[in-house]
Design a protein around this motif. Structure first.
Motif, mmCIF file in Angstrom:
data_model
loop_
_atom_site.group_PDB
_atom_site.id
_atom_site.type_symbol
_atom_site.label_atom_id
_atom_site.label_comp_id
_atom_site.label_asym_id
_atom_site.label_seq_id
_atom_site.Cartn_x
_atom_site.Cartn_y
_atom_site.Cartn_z
ATOM 1 N N THR A 1 -6.112 14.231 -31.627
ATOM 2 C CA THR A 1 -6.571 15.236 -32.296
ATOM 3 C C THR A 1 -5.489 15.253 -33.735
ATOM 4 O O THR A 1 -5.833 15.803 -34.616
ATOM 5 C CB THR A 1 -6.517 16.547 -31.788
ATOM 6 N N THR A 2 -4.319 14.994 -33.230
ATOM 7 C CA THR A 2 -3.373 14.720 -34.424
ATOM 8 C C THR A 2 -3.360 13.396 -35.310
ATOM 9 O O THR A 2 -3.234 13.689 -36.403
ATOM 10 C CB THR A 2 -1.759 14.797 -33.946
ATOM 11 N N GLY A 3 -3.606 12.343 -34.487
ATOM 12 C CA GLY A 3 -3.762 10.924 -35.256
ATOM 13 C C GLY A 3 -5.022 10.789 -36.027
ATOM 14 O O GLY A 3 -5.065 10.410 -37.138
ATOM 15 N N PHE A 4 -5.970 11.331 -35.508
ATOM 16 C CA PHE A 4 -7.188 11.602 -36.056
ATOM 17 C C PHE A 4 -7.738 12.887 -36.760
ATOM 18 O O PHE A 4 -8.968 13.137 -36.721
ATOM 19 C CB PHE A 4 -8.430 10.890 -35.403
ATOM 20 N N ARG A 5 -6.634 13.529 -37.232
ATOM 21 C CA ARG A 5 -7.035 14.894 -37.675
ATOM 22 C C ARG A 5 -7.929 15.028 -38.895
ATOM 23 O O ARG A 5 -8.984 15.954 -38.608
ATOM 24 C CB ARG A 5 -5.736 15.636 -37.851
ATOM 25 N N ASP A 6 -7.955 14.026 -39.645
ATOM 26 C CA ASP A 6 -8.721 14.166 -40.903
ATOM 27 C C ASP A 6 -9.875 13.453 -40.826
ATOM 28 O O ASP A 6 -10.811 13.277 -41.567
ATOM 29 C CB ASP A 6 -7.902 13.669 -42.121
ATOM 30 N N LYS A 7 -10.137 13.036 -39.572
ATOM 31 C CA LYS A 7 -11.735 12.233 -39.600
ATOM 32 C C LYS A 7 -12.541 13.514 -39.082
ATOM 33 O O LYS A 7 -12.392 14.461 -38.575
ATOM 34 C CB LYS A 7 -11.434 11.525 -38.279
ATOM 35 N N PRO A 8 -14.006 13.050 -39.169
ATOM 36 C CA PRO A 8 -15.055 13.943 -38.778
ATOM 37 C C PRO A 8 -14.843 14.392 -37.359
ATOM 38 O O PRO A 8 -14.485 13.755 -36.409
ATOM 39 C CB PRO A 8 -16.165 13.159 -38.783
ATOM 40 N N TRP A 9 -15.032 15.803 -37.027
ATOM 41 C CA TRP A 9 -15.030 16.583 -35.842
ATOM 42 C C TRP A 9 -15.692 15.965 -34.731
ATOM 43 O O TRP A 9 -15.496 15.799 -33.903
ATOM 44 C CB TRP A 9 -14.978 18.034 -36.022
ATOM 45 N N LEU A 10 -17.020 15.498 -35.279
ATOM 46 C CA LEU A 10 -17.877 15.187 -34.318
ATOM 47 C C LEU A 10 -17.639 13.824 -33.437
ATOM 48 O O LEU A 10 -17.620 13.530 -32.557
ATOM 49 C CB LEU A 10 -19.348 15.105 -34.975
ATOM 50 N N LEU A 11 -17.010 12.923 -34.537
ATOM 51 C CA LEU A 11 -16.481 11.465 -33.912
ATOM 52 C C LEU A 11 -15.241 11.860 -33.227
ATOM 53 O O LEU A 11 -15.204 11.210 -31.857
ATOM 54 C CB LEU A 11 -16.061 10.918 -35.272
ATOM 55 N N VAL A 12 -14.561 12.831 -33.388
ATOM 56 C CA VAL A 12 -13.120 12.998 -32.502
ATOM 57 C C VAL A 12 -13.494 13.562 -31.371
ATOM 58 O O VAL A 12 -13.212 13.049 -30.116
ATOM 59 C CB VAL A 12 -12.167 13.642 -33.455
ATOM 60 N N LEU A 13 -14.299 14.522 -31.295
ATOM 61 C CA LEU A 13 -14.582 15.354 -30.126
ATOM 62 C C LEU A 13 -15.494 14.359 -29.325
ATOM 63 O O LEU A 13 -15.497 14.528 -28.088
ATOM 64 C CB LEU A 13 -15.329 16.483 -30.594
ATOM 65 N N GLY A 14 -16.300 13.699 -29.882
ATOM 66 C CA GLY A 14 -17.452 12.928 -29.036
ATOM 67 C C GLY A 14 -16.524 11.973 -28.402
ATOM 68 O O GLY A 14 -16.667 11.309 -27.121
ATOM 69 N N THR A 15 -15.650 11.189 -28.936
ATOM 70 C CA THR A 15 -14.806 10.158 -28.277
ATOM 71 C C THR A 15 -13.939 10.764 -27.089
ATOM 72 O O THR A 15 -14.040 10.059 -26.256
ATOM 73 C CB THR A 15 -13.457 9.699 -29.575
ATOM 74 N N LEU A 16 -13.318 12.060 -27.315
ATOM 75 C CA LEU A 16 -12.673 12.637 -26.344
ATOM 76 C C LEU A 16 -13.717 12.905 -25.063
ATOM 77 O O LEU A 16 -13.141 12.580 -23.898
ATOM 78 C CB LEU A 16 -12.089 13.920 -26.717
ATOM 79 N N ALA A 17 -14.757 13.331 -25.445
ATOM 80 C CA ALA A 17 -15.724 13.747 -24.505
ATOM 81 C C ALA A 17 -16.254 12.516 -23.719
ATOM 82 O O ALA A 17 -16.453 12.394 -22.461
ATOM 83 C CB ALA A 17 -16.922 14.448 -25.151
ATOM 84 N N ALA A 18 -16.432 11.274 -24.325
ATOM 85 C CA ALA A 18 -16.765 9.973 -23.857
ATOM 86 C C ALA A 18 -15.910 9.573 -22.916
ATOM 87 O O ALA A 18 -16.007 9.310 -21.671
ATOM 88 C CB ALA A 18 -17.094 9.127 -24.760
ATOM 89 N N VAL A 19 -14.469 9.560 -23.179
ATOM 90 C CA VAL A 19 -13.378 9.048 -22.543
ATOM 91 C C VAL A 19 -13.181 9.793 -21.235
ATOM 92 O O VAL A 19 -12.977 9.595 -20.247
ATOM 93 C CB VAL A 19 -12.130 9.052 -23.451
ATOM 94 N N ALA A 20 -13.475 11.264 -21.357
ATOM 95 C CA ALA A 20 -13.181 12.256 -20.192
ATOM 96 C C ALA A 20 -14.253 12.040 -19.303
ATOM 97 O O ALA A 20 -14.202 12.111 -17.976
ATOM 98 C CB ALA A 20 -13.307 13.657 -20.883
ATOM 99 N N THR A 21 -15.775 11.767 -19.731
ATOM 100 C CA THR A 21 -16.868 11.595 -18.828
ATOM 101 C C THR A 21 -16.533 10.383 -18.073
ATOM 102 O O THR A 21 -16.537 10.314 -16.697
ATOM 103 C CB THR A 21 -18.070 11.450 -19.719
#
Length: 720
Positions: free
Chosen positions: A672-692
């Motif tokens: 969330t810090t390194g990709f702070r300025d990226k679209p939220w859907l991309l960042v949260l989607g990536t985190l959700a995929a990794v967590a899954t």
């Protein structure tokens, strides 16, 4: 300015204050004669009171010295007082045949008395002197009561029963009622001496009484409330001494039992008296008469109901109507007085002209109510448990509640005191094989240190251990009032802080796990978890959501730079985050299930980060603070959990759940810090995929019985 100079010139000399300590001793001795307490006027008996009186007089010397030598710095005087108090207490204890309690009182009164005196809190210094002298009178009164009361009693049926617990309860009542009475007399003496014997201080609670030369008429409502309180406790003690043994002991099954007007009746009367005094100060005379008369009527009726006094006319069906008539005509009388042309018709003070009582409550009301919640919370955690814990057969006359855990804590504490080291390998666990002591050390060590502190003041070291183990859980439980109140006050105001303090003081779930004699870590853990939450919420409050670091990237150095920016610009938030980590670290060193606290905060942190991404707000400061808190916890817990005999770093009952949270936080913070300025859907989607993927792997490992990490995460290491 001239008026202030005139006031200072007219202030009484410090030498006048020297009269109060001898006056307190004389009043105490007169009390023993009037009440009939057997008190021999020997040097041995009088030594504790004389020590207190001398200490109180010595506490005035720093002000006398500063008045004679204005150039002397306050820090020099304070250091000299501290050294003198410690040396004097040691000399009294070692060479003057003064016991440890009296020597400690000497040091405390010299240090705190001089501090109060130099700061203009002369009323508190006077109250402290009277209270300290009253402490010894209360001990004498309690000793007399204990000697007079029987430990066994022949019932009317001829059965001989043990009344040891009842005897001790009655003795405790005499002690606390006498001590409270002496303290109230001291406060009244301080108010009366204000501006006459002592200077009228311009700061603190009593500054609201105003600056006057001589008798202060504006303080009459307070003096009246204190007088009523004193009369209430005097009456309670007199009534105790006038009733039969069955009433003093509280043997409710015997015919003719009616009890006596106890401590709580006198205390609540005092509370009502202060409420009425506040109403009088506000010129709410009608309300004051109503509250005062209704409380008096309630007390009289309660004593009638208990059988303390009796009138046939007030009993039965007609009696109920007579009581109703008394209540009705009292209210009619109050109404008539309030509307009388000559005696009534008074105007209340408006909002633009508040009384000193209202100003006092605005300034100190919430703090006073929170402190009162602590005292009441401590009382309800002690009162119904202390005496039974001191009358047990087969365990050295001492007992504990809460199952087997407190007894194992006792074993650990005994080992610590005997060997000056923590019990690591216990030969009696899994006997004859032996096993590791599963308890982290800090809670056990807190009780051991408490025993070391108490040992000089008690007859045997064993008694010191028991007093420490029995009392500390109740103290920890009552202290929880302060962080809970502070959290509510910080975020919702003073009123919420007071409400939260009283709620936690009376909360059944908390009271039942923080009572006297429940020598388990529950109260200790809840206290420091509450402190951890308090500091974390303060850190969040001070953090803000501004973008401190202008640009970020996925490079690790960018994350380090963001960390440095937060540390430079959010120092208050970082300090509170570190203090939260210290509090949770203390929990980690007292309970292996400590991760429950950081886990709750992690869930809130993850949710807040997600919401911030939706709202295009920066979470860098929040992430850095959370990592600071977790790092502090880890550094504090590591020496114990990494001990080669424990091997708890990667154990499911040790640091493993915490390491998962630490790893999750690092991942969320980095992404969330390194990709702070990226679209939220991309960042949260990536985190959700990794967590899954991660949790799927854990579930597969659980199914194959290769790892219990899934259960560790989703069952709270077995706690849920």
């Amino acid at each position: 300015m001239d008026e202030q100079m005139d006031t200072k010139v007219n202030q009484p000399s410090a030498v006048m204050g020297l009269l109060l300590a001898p006056l307190a001793v004389l009043l105490a001795l007169a009390t023993t004669r009037v009440v009939g307490i057997e008190y021999d006027l020997t040097l041995t008996n009088m030594m504790p009171m004389l020590v207190v009186a001398v200490a109180s007089m010595l506490a005035l010397l720093p002000r006398i010295v500063q008045e004679s030598q204005p150039g002397l710095s306050t820090s020099t005087v304070s250091l000299g007082v501290l050294v003198f108090a410690l040396v004097g207490a040691e000399v009294l204890y070692a060479f003057a045949d003064v016991d440890a309690v009296a020597a400690l009182m000497f040091a405390l009164i010299v240090v705190f008395g001089s501090n109060l005196d130099l700061r203009g809190r002369h009323e508190w210094r006077t109250a402290m002197t009277f209270s300290a002298i009253g402490f010894w009178i209360a001990i004498s009164a309690a000793g007399d009561a204990y000697a007079a009361l029987p430990s066994t009693y022949n019932m009317e049926s001829g059965q001989l029963v043990s009344t040891m617990n009842l005897e001790r309860q009655a003795t405790a009542y005499v002690f606390f009622a006498s001590w409270t009475l002496a303290t109230l007399v001291g406060v009244l003496a301080g108010v009366l001496a204000r501006g006459t014997v002592n200077p009228a201080g311009e700061e603190g609670w009593f500054s609201f009484l105003g600056q006057t030369d001589g008798f202060n008429r504006s303080a009459l409502p307070l003096m009246g409330a204190l007088t009523v309180s004193i009369v209430a406790f005097v009456g309670s003690l007199w009534h105790f001494n006038s009733v039969d043994v069955i009433d003093q002991l509280g043997i409710t099954t015997e015919n003719g039992y009616h009890g006596y007007a106890g401590y709580w009746s006198a205390l609540l009367t005092s509370v009502v008296a202060f409420i009425v005094a506040g109403m009088v100060a506000e010129r709410w005379y009608t309300r004051a008469m109503l509250v005062g008369s209704m409380w008096t009527l309630y007390q009289v009726a309660a004593w009638f109901e208990a059988g303390i006094w009796y009138s046939e006319d007030l009993d039965g069906t007609w009696g109920a109507l007579i009581w109703l008539a008394i209540t009705f005509f009292l209210c009619v009388g109050i109404y008539s007085i309030g509307n009388h042309e000559r005696f009534g018709g008074w105007a209340n003070l408006g909002e633009h002209e508040p009384s000193q009582a209202r100003l006092f409550l605005r300034a100190h009301g919430s703090s006073m109510m929170i402190a009162l919640a602590f005292l009441v919370g401590l009382a309800i955690r002690v009162q119904w448990y202390a005496v039974p814990s001191m009358n047990a057969f087969g365990t050295g006359n001492w007992d504990m509640t809460g199952g087997s855990d407190p007894w194992y804590m006792k074993r650990v504490v005994d080992y610590i005191l005997a060997n000056n080291a923590h019990l690591v390998f216990d030969a009696d666990r899994f006997y004859p094989i032996g096993g590791i002591n599963p308890r982290p050390p800090l809670f056990s060590w807190s009780m051991a240190i408490g025993a070391m502190v108490l040992e000089p003041f008690l007859s045997t070291p064993e008694d010191a251990v028991w007093w420490s183990m029995l009392a500390l859980p109740a103290v920890y439980g009552a202290l929880t009032v302060f962080p809970i109140a502070s959290m509510a006050k910080d975020h919702f105001g003073k009123g919420a802080g007071v409400l939260a303090a009283w709620l936690i003081a009376f909360m059944p779930a908390h009271v039942t796990h923080s009572t006297w004699a429940l020598a388990d870590h529950d109260a200790f853990v809840m206290l420091f978890i509450s402190i951890g939450f308090m500091y974390w919420l303060r850190a969040v409050k001070y953090s803000g959501s501004a973008r401190i670091t202008k640009t970020t990237s996925a490079h690790p150095l960018s994350f380090v730079r963001a960390f440095n920016d937060v540390a430079q610009h959010r120092q208050a938030a970082m300090a509170n985050a570190a203090l939260a980590g210290v509090a949770f670290g203390i929990v980690a060193l007292g309970w292996k299930g400590f991760v429950v606290g950081p886990s709750i905060l992690f869930l809130a942190y993850a949710l807040q980060v997600a919401l911030n991404m939706f709202r295009r707000r920066d979470s860098t400061t929040l992430s850095v603070m959370f990592l600071v808190m977790l790092t502090t916890i880890f550094l504090m817990a590591l020496p114990f959990y990494a001990h080669p005999q424990f091997k708890l770093v990667f154990d499911s009952t040790g640091l493993q759940p915490f390491l998962f949270i630490f790893g999750f936080t690092l991942a969320i913070a980095f992404v969330t810090t390194g990709f702070r300025d990226k679209p939220w859907l991309l960042v949260l989607g990536t985190l959700a995929a990794v967590a899954t993927v991660f949790f799927a792997i854990l579930y597969v490992l659980k199914t194959l019985e290769l790892s219990d990490a899934w259960d560790v995460l989703f069952t709270g290491s077995g706690y849920f």
